[in-house]
Design an enzyme around this catalytic site. Sequence first.
Site, short mmCIF file in Angstrom:
data_model
loop_
_atom_site.label_atom_id
_atom_site.label_comp_id
_atom_site.label_asym_id
_atom_site.label_seq_id
_atom_site.Cartn_x
_atom_site.Cartn_y
_atom_site.Cartn_z
CB SER A 63 10.22 -3.66 -7.12
OG SER A 63 11.00 -4.70 -6.59
N GLY A 260 10.79 -8.01 -6.76
CA GLY A 260 10.42 -8.02 -8.16
C GLY A 260 9.08 -7.35 -8.39
N GLY A 262 5.14 -6.68 -10.53
CA GLY A 262 3.97 -7.37 -11.04
C GLY A 262 3.12 -8.06 -9.98
CB CYS A 289 9.98 -7.08 -2.05
SG CYS A 289 8.88 -6.01 -2.99
CG LEU A 290 7.69 -11.17 -6.45
CD1 LEU A 290 6.17 -10.98 -6.42
CD2 LEU A 290 8.21 -11.04 -7.87
CD GLN A 293 4.18 -9.33 -2.76
OE1 GLN A 293 4.41 -9.57 -3.95
NE2 GLN A 293 3.93 -8.09 -2.33
CG ASN A 331 8.54 -0.47 -4.98
OD1 ASN A 331 7.42 -0.16 -5.33
ND2 ASN A 331 9.46 -0.92 -5.82
N GLY A 333 2.68 -3.00 -4.32
CA GLY A 333 1.27 -2.71 -4.56
C GLY A 333 0.38 -3.90 -4.26
CG PHE A 334 0.00 -7.20 -5.76
CD1 PHE A 334 -1.21 -7.77 -6.12
CD2 PHE A 334 0.69 -6.44 -6.70
CE1 PHE A 334 -1.72 -7.60 -7.40
CE2 PHE A 334 0.19 -6.26 -7.98
CZ PHE A 334 -1.02 -6.84 -8.34
CG HIS A 373 12.98 -3.08 -0.71
ND1 HIS A 373 13.65 -3.76 -1.70
CD2 HIS A 373 11.69 -3.01 -1.12
CE1 HIS A 373 12.82 -4.08 -2.67
NE2 HIS A 373 11.61 -3.65 -2.33
CD GLU A 375 17.13 -3.60 -0.41
OE1 GLU A 375 16.50 -2.91 -1.22
OE2 GLU A 375 16.57 -4.41 0.36
#
Length: 401
Positions: A63, A260, A262, A289-290, A293, A331, A333-334, A373, A375
Amino acid sequence: MTQEQDAPGSAEGWTEPKPTALLVLADGTVLEGFGFGAATEGVGEVCFNTAITGYEEILTDPSYAGQIITFTFPHIGNVGTNEEDIETVSAAAVSGVRGVVVRGSVTDPSNYRATRHLDAWLKARDIPAISGIDTRALTALIREGGMPNAVLAHNPAGVFDIEALKAKAKEWPGLVGMDLVPGVTSVQRFNWDETEWQWNGGYGHQGAPKYHVVAIDYGVKRNILRLLATAGCKVTVVPATTSAADVLALQPDGVFLSNGPGDPAATGEYAVPVIRELIAKEIPTFGICLGHQMIGLAVGGRTLKMHQGHHGANHPVKDLTTGKVEITSMNHGFAVDRDSLPANAQETHVSLFDGSNAGIALADKPVFSVQYHPEASPGPRDSHYLFTRFVELMAKHKAAA
């Protein structure tokens, strides 16, 4: 630059240490320090991480692809590195991390599990690093101005083309609109049966799984797969571009959408249509996380670039379904824009740091996700219940079939 100076109160002089690494920000700011790790350059977005442990896991978390990590804790590297704490699925793969920024010099390892010094470990993974930086000041700069683009350059000879580095930092386009998943996803399908680590026992193996989970890999972490296996799952990991038809052909009891790097909107161009099809089939689905999103986008929501992001292992999150507060690792940034979510996407978790969305569940489908996260175990096991929720969702779905 080397200078000979007279020490106050002494006839003897000293040699000013010569910088062997630079952190050059896109606005032209140049921070001098001392290089270690790989003698190379890395360009990316500078973020700060407030965790005091787990630097090896952080540096191998896919990530973080495209980012230069500033550690606010001063004693990074003191326990060395080992082969067991790597989070990338491929232990031999290079990291997506573009650089490392620390305050103090890295000491020799002081832990019985260490097999290598952090300096040698970074060299092997082609990651440049810089020490001697006032990380408190850099963190304050990020808090006030947002995460800047930058170049981290390490040259043991201390020779740099500063103007070229400034131009490189300024020209880097940034993470908005950037799909970094192709650089970290698996290239082929594989099975996973390794379970969580036990003291003096190492990792185990799942020999009698009750459920089959297909994990779509946008940059999955090893410990997520371990906890799925520990929860009683046979795990089949597939590349990020796998079609819905290919996922369904594996006859999963559930689908997991991984973390992930980006911009999620960029990854969503090919991932969202697949997820929408899976949701329509009412396959139990869990995202982290990703993956969270992606679910937000798949149901019609939006994602937004955050000012400074969330990076650390001390983030309090409230589970609105139980009222409990858990200490989490984050972790990202979006973030998912809660105001853009449809009525059937119910907010289940919220960050107590800034009130941003940290989890959703669909009222009419067996789908849920979290931004953090679970885990990573900073609580240490505050969030492991989410894997149990996923298993219970699959059990309920199978019983109703």
